[in-house]
Motif scaffolding. Structure first.
Motif: not given
Length: 134
Positions: A90-105
């Motif tokens: 869950v922590r790894a997926l959360s970190a990945r999601l945060t990175r993807q959100q930053q990239e998308h922004r």
């Protein structure tokens, strides 16, 4: 889709009934011990999946009834010191999601700027065209 042979149906039925017995026994043990009753706790104690419990109307009703009797369950805070509260996955997926959100922004901001430039060029070209038409 072909039907299962009778011996496989019997084996499946027996396995399901055995899992149901284990789940009922686990539920009774948890209730007798006064422990918190949840689908996850019963599933762990019985060695079955939570999906099995949710899909079994009888077991689902029993677990929900026990949970209602016990009242609201205490919730852990997200920043709990207990390392088990949030699994590594869950922590790894959360970190990945945060990175993807930053990239998308960043990508959206870049596209927004490009759109502004294109709109400005379009406006300038329309003004030039209006001068030539007049």
């Amino acid at each position: 889709m072909t039907a299962l042979p009778e011996h496989l149906r019997r084996a499946t039925r027996a396995r399901t009934e055995e899992a149901g017995k284990r789940a009922r026994a686990a539920l009774a043990e948890l209730a007798k011990a006064g422990k918190s009753i949840s689908f996850t706790a019963v599933a762990r104690r019985a060695g079955v999946s939570t999906d099995f419990l949710y899909r079994s109307p009888e077991l689902r009703t029993r677990i929900e009834r026990h949970r209602a009797k016990a009242g609201p369950t205490p919730t852990r805070s997200a920043g709990s010191s207990d390392g088990r509260s949030t699994s590594a996955a869950v922590r790894a997926l959360s970190a990945r999601l945060t990175r993807q959100q930053q990239e998308h922004r960043a990508a959206v901001e870049s596209l927004r700027k490009a759109l502004q430039v294109a709109q400005g060029e379009n406006l300038e070209l329309r003004r030039r065209l209006a001068r030539y038409e007049a």
